[in-house]
Motif scaffolding. Structure first.
Motif, PDB file in Angstrom:
ATOM      1  N   GLN A  71      15.768  -0.221 -12.833  1.00 23.64           N
ATOM      2  CA  GLN A  71      16.166   0.965 -12.733  1.00 23.64           C
ATOM      3  C   GLN A  71      16.301   1.718 -14.325  1.00 23.64           C
ATOM      4  O   GLN A  71      16.719   1.376 -15.122  1.00 23.64           O
ATOM      5  N   HIS A  72      15.789   3.030 -13.997  1.00 25.99           N
ATOM      6  CA  HIS A  72      15.774   4.207 -15.275  1.00 25.99           C
ATOM      7  C   HIS A  72      15.536   5.369 -14.810  1.00 25.99           C
ATOM      8  O   HIS A  72      14.810   5.517 -13.530  1.00 25.99           O
ATOM      9  N   PRO A  73      15.927   6.234 -15.593  1.00 28.29           N
ATOM     10  CA  PRO A  73      15.707   7.755 -15.077  1.00 28.29           C
ATOM     11  C   PRO A  73      14.650   8.520 -15.320  1.00 28.29           C
ATOM     12  O   PRO A  73      13.628   7.957 -16.267  1.00 28.29           O
ATOM     13  N   HIS A  74      14.292   9.672 -14.903  1.00 25.24           N
ATOM     14  CA  HIS A  74      13.335  10.453 -15.270  1.00 25.24           C
ATOM     15  C   HIS A  74      13.804  12.052 -15.104  1.00 25.24           C
ATOM     16  O   HIS A  74      14.627  12.123 -13.896  1.00 25.24           O
ATOM     17  N   ARG A  75      13.267  12.977 -15.961  1.00 27.19           N
ATOM     18  CA  ARG A  75      13.672  14.347 -15.515  1.00 27.19           C
ATOM     19  C   ARG A  75      12.627  15.289 -16.100  1.00 27.19           C
ATOM     20  O   ARG A  75      12.137  15.113 -17.210  1.00 27.19           O
ATOM     21  N   VAL A 115      16.622   8.441 -10.381  1.00 30.74           N
ATOM     22  CA  VAL A 115      16.414   6.808 -10.987  1.00 30.74           C
ATOM     23  C   VAL A 115      15.441   6.206 -10.067  1.00 30.74           C
ATOM     24  O   VAL A 115      15.705   6.422  -8.857  1.00 30.74           O
ATOM     25  N   HIS A 116      14.605   5.528 -10.663  1.00 30.67           N
ATOM     26  CA  HIS A 116      13.901   4.621  -9.752  1.00 30.67           C
ATOM     27  C   HIS A 116      13.655   3.080 -10.549  1.00 30.67           C
ATOM     28  O   HIS A 116      13.861   2.996 -11.734  1.00 30.67           O
ATOM     29  N   ASP A 117      12.939   2.089  -9.773  1.00 33.88           N
ATOM     30  CA  ASP A 117      12.556   1.034 -10.199  1.00 33.88           C
ATOM     31  C   ASP A 117      11.087   0.867  -9.828  1.00 33.88           C
ATOM     32  O   ASP A 117      10.633   1.534  -8.916  1.00 33.88           O
ATOM     33  N   GLU A 118      10.334   0.118 -10.574  1.00 34.96           N
ATOM     34  CA  GLU A 118       8.971  -0.163 -10.439  1.00 34.96           C
ATOM     35  C   GLU A 118       8.577  -1.553 -10.438  1.00 34.96           C
ATOM     36  O   GLU A 118       8.655  -1.929 -11.824  1.00 34.96           O
ATOM     37  N   PHE A 119       8.286  -2.157  -9.444  1.00 37.36           N
ATOM     38  CA  PHE A 119       7.911  -3.751  -9.408  1.00 37.36           C
ATOM     39  C   PHE A 119       6.455  -3.963  -8.811  1.00 37.36           C
ATOM     40  O   PHE A 119       6.161  -3.167  -8.161  1.00 37.36           O
TER      41      PHE A 119
HETATM   42 MN    MN Z   1       9.350   5.322 -14.258  1.00 41.29          MN
END
Ligand code: MN
Length: 295
Positions: A71-75, A115-119
């Motif tokens: 998990q990590h953020p973006h804006r 906040v999301h994760d990508e797997f």
């Molecule tokens: Mn991302």
């Protein structure tokens, strides 16, 4: 700004062509060529696109270990993930999520913050196989930077396809082409097309003058104005001119991005893309205080 195939218009000239031969890992799942980056030099010619990472085809052995980015953020912008081979699974703090399978697209609006994760999907990780993916970052205009987060997921069958030239398949992911409309809703005028030419082809696409245009060649070769470019080359065209003459080799696969530039200051810092330093500081604070949510 719907595009049509036409031959009479003034051709766009090529501004820049380059490759990024080295790859780097994003987490332990995405081994990418970092093809576009948010630099002040490049921004004017690629806006509203900010970043492009290309995970060129690579074999992953079967594994029971999760592969990807935690998990990590973006804006302040949108992340767009296009799966060509393999599967990507995503979850975000706004409740969005899904598995993108080949031919599918995920269009995630970070807006005021997620906040999301990508797997890699569990199924793909366990089975192993070739993996190929593109991730784009698309900027939001100042007035929409703090819009509510949104998740759009589209499967291949929801993306309209047409033929250009003699037999090239053009998929309209976003924007329009002739009478077709791409499913993805966008905040500014954008066209995103996948091109696939099994036998090779030659044609021109009409794209509005004053827009930015970027072509990624994933497989095969493209010739533009008499020069031939290898796979994994990025071509960036001038805003002037309104036609894009392309000569595609057999087996060409590529991604064409076109959009109305956002003529506003841009400050990019890690996972945040805002209009000022103060807004970046605020984004970091909001993430740290939990205001962007959690999974
Ligand atoms: Mn991302």
């Amino acid at each position: 700004m719907t595009a049509v195939a036409k031959k009479s218009a003034v051709p766009k000239s090529l501004r820049l062509a380059y490759q990024v031969p080295g790859k780097h890992w994003v987490g332990n799942g995405f081994h990418v060529h970092g093809l576009l980056r948010p630099t002040p030099e490049l921004n004017a010619f690629i806006s509203p696109f900010i970043l492009m990472d290309y995970a060129a085809p690579e074999y992953f052995v079967p594994s029971d270990q999760k592969r990807g980015v935690g998990q990590h953020p973006h804006r302040g912008f949108e992340t767009v993930t296009l799966a060509y081979q393999g599967e990507v699974e995503h979850r975000d703090s706004s409740g969005g999520g899904g598995i993108i399978i080949p031919g599918g697209v995920q269009w995630m609006t970070a807006g005021r913050g997620i906040v999301h994760d990508e797997f890699h999907s569990k199924l793909f990780t366990e089975a192993g196989g070739d993996f190929e993916m593109v991730q784009l970052w698309v900027n939001l205009p100042k007035k929409d930077k703090l819009t509510a987060p949104k998740y759009q997921g589209y499967r291949a069958e929801e993306i309209p396809v047409t033929t250009v030239g003699a037999q090239t398949r053009l998929r309209v992911i976003a924007g329009g082409f002739e009478r077709l409309k791409g499913p993805a809703s966008t905040f500014t005028e954008i066209n995103v097309y996948d091109l696939d030419s099994s036998a090779g082809d030659e044609f021109s696409l009409e794209l509005a003058s004053g827009t930015n245009t970027i072509l990624l060649t994933m497989q095969g070769e493209v010739a533009v104005h008499g020069e031939t470019y290898e796979p994994r080359t990025i071509l960036i065209f001038d805003q002037d001119g309104s036609s894009l003459p392309l000569s595609l080799s057999a087996g060409f696969k590529g991604l064409l991005l076109n959009g109305e530039p956002i003529d506003e200051p841009m400050v990019a810092h890690g996972p945040f893309v805002m209009n000022s330093d103060e807004e970046i500081v605020q984004a970091i604070r909001d993430f740290q205080s939990g205001a962007m949510g959690k999974l």
